[in-house]
Design an enzyme around this catalytic site. Structure first.
Site, short mmCIF file in Angstrom:
data_model
loop_
_atom_site.label_atom_id
_atom_site.label_comp_id
_atom_site.label_asym_id
_atom_site.label_seq_id
_atom_site.Cartn_x
_atom_site.Cartn_y
_atom_site.Cartn_z
N LYS A 209 -70.68 -12.46 -41.11
CA LYS A 209 -70.37 -11.89 -42.24
C LYS A 209 -71.32 -11.51 -43.32
CE LYS A 209 -65.56 -13.78 -41.72
NZ LYS A 209 -64.66 -14.90 -42.04
N ARG A 243 -65.43 -19.99 -35.39
CA ARG A 243 -64.87 -18.85 -34.90
C ARG A 243 -66.12 -17.77 -34.84
NH1 ARG A 243 -63.11 -13.99 -37.08
NH2 ARG A 243 -61.44 -12.90 -36.13
C1 7PJ Z 1 -61.31 -14.86 -39.91
C2 7PJ Z 1 -60.20 -14.69 -39.38
C3 7PJ Z 1 -61.95 -15.91 -40.55
C4 7PJ Z 1 -59.69 -16.78 -39.32
C5 7PJ Z 1 -61.47 -12.72 -39.61
C6 7PJ Z 1 -64.15 -11.22 -39.06
C7 7PJ Z 1 -63.23 -10.80 -39.88
N1 7PJ Z 1 -59.45 -15.70 -39.08
N2 7PJ Z 1 -60.15 -13.42 -39.24
N3 7PJ Z 1 -60.85 -17.08 -40.09
N4 7PJ Z 1 -62.08 -13.58 -40.18
N5 7PJ Z 1 -59.01 -17.95 -39.22
O1 7PJ Z 1 -64.03 -11.24 -37.76
O2 7PJ Z 1 -65.36 -11.44 -39.34
O3 7PJ Z 1 -62.91 -16.31 -40.98
S1 7PJ Z 1 -61.53 -11.03 -39.30
#
Ligand code: 7PJ
Length: 266
Positions: A209, A243
């Site tokens: 990020k 994640r």
């Molecule tokens: C997140 C997400 C996150 C959850 C994205 C990226 C941006 N879902 N979807 N948490 N970020 N739950 O993949 O960096 O931080 S999209």
């Protein structure tokens, strides 16, 4: 949780699974297999880029991007399939195609999303976001980011319970980078134990990020070492699910923390 972007325009791996304007199914499956072999328990498939300024996607286009991949992974890999969507129709179709988790960056606030998620019977990850993707990073503002995110997520938990989605089905995510400055992200990571104290499993996504870019001056391809550090820091502060775009490396990093915890307990 390994991230698979079925989008041509995501910031982290923008279009690497695309051949021209179509998702390359074989490349996507190779990524999915690699993540499963690397230790992913969950694969999170997304068909909408939430990158600031990304072109909005129609529900049909989002379904075309995501559903074939959900079907293929469900047929082949022993992982839980998470679908990263705010679209009620996709939630219903994804459940039919074999998804095992709904991951909504809008925490089921779209019209019909609460009912759709409830009907699927699936667990749901409720993520916090301030504003909407196009403008959320313009001027994010909080008096006390940790308490405000906690209160907001608790409000969504209550909305779910009113809809018949019991707490046992819910996971929470503070939504790093979604309407947050670097200082807000740091306060949230520091305050993660306060969010963990709500009592529901926490999902944390810090992989690649932009706070890493802002703090260390690294471009997206150079963010793995810092992402690994952040994964360990999040695990240590109570994250239940990490994640990540780099599953095997993240699994090793977190395993070292787990090993130390186990050693300390013997
Ligand atoms: C997140 C997400 C996150 C959850 C994205 C990226 C941006 N879902 N979807 N948490 N970020 N739950 O993949 O960096 O931080 S999209």
């Amino acid at each position: 949780m390994g991230v698979i972007n079925a989008t041509p325009d995501s910031f982290s791996d923008g279009g690497t699974l695309y051949r021209g304007s179509r998702l390359d199914m074989e490349r996507a499956m190779a990524r999915a297999r690699e993540m499963a072999a690397g230790g992913a328990a969950i694969l999170d498939i997304g068909g909408e880029s939430t990158r600031p300024g990304a072109r909005p996607v129609s529900p049909d286009e989002e379904m075309d991007r995501v559903l074939p991949l959900v079907g293929r992974i469900a047929a082949e890999l022993p992982v839980v399939i998470s679908v990263d969507t705010s679209s009620p129709t996709l939630m219903r179709e994804a459940a039919r195609a074999g998804a095992g988790l709904l991951n909504d960056v809008r925490a089921l606030t779209r019209d019909g999303a609460l009912a759709a998620a409830a009907d699927t019977g699936l667990p749901v990850c409720l993520m916090h976001m301030q504003g909407e993707p196009g403008t959320m990073q313009v001027a994010p503002h909080y008096a006390d980011v940790v308490n405000e995110v906690a209160a907001c997520l608790q409000g969504r938990v209550e909305a779910c319970e009113r809809q018949g989605i019991s707490r046992e089905r819910l996971l929470l995510d503070p939504g790093f980078g979604f309407g947050k400055s670097v200082a807000h992200n740091m306060q949230l990571l520091h305050g993660l134990p306060r969010l963990a104290a709500i009592g529901l499993p926490l999902v944390v996504g810090l992989s690649r990020k932009s706070l890493i870019g802002k703090l260390l001056g690294r471009n997206v391809e150079q963010r793995l070492p810092a992402s690994l550090a952040l994964a360990v820091l999040a695990a240590e502060r109570g994250a239940a699910v990490i994640r990540t775009h780099d599953v095997a490396a993240t699994a090793d990093a977190v395993a070292m923390w787990t090993a130390l915890e186990e050693w300390a307990g013997t």
